[in-house]
Motif scaffolding. Structure first.
Motif: not given
Length: 93
Positions: A55-57, A62-74, A90-93
């Protein structure tokens, strides 16, 4: 006797609401995201896949606000998946 019962009931309800108000005022620290996995040609991806969510600003530059790696099962047919992204500030948003 009835008047005293009403007053006690009202005070109990007021104290209960006050006790809950801090919990209700807090913003959640997670986002539920739903998407659809496709390859570069638009073909549905149905295999379990590692994805990095960012998630960027701003839309661009923009500035990187958040990053997370996940394995998704479509879904096996549509490629649709749902994940919960945790640790969001939540303060970033």
């Amino acid at each position: 006797m009835r008047k005293g019962y009403v007053v006690i009931s009202f005070l109990t309800l007021a104290l209960f609401c006050l006790a809950l108000s801090p919990a209700m005022a807090q913003a959640p620290n997670s986002i539920t995201y739903q998407g659809r996995l496709v390859d570069g040609e638009g073909n549905v991806i149905t295999a379990s896949t590692s994805v990095t969510f960012r998630i960027y600003s701003a839309l661009t530059g923009g500035t990187l606000l958040y990053t997370q790696g996940k394995t998704v099962d479509p879904d096996d047919v549509t490629g649709v998946f749902t994940v919960e992204l945790t640790g969001v500030n939540s303060g970033d948003f």
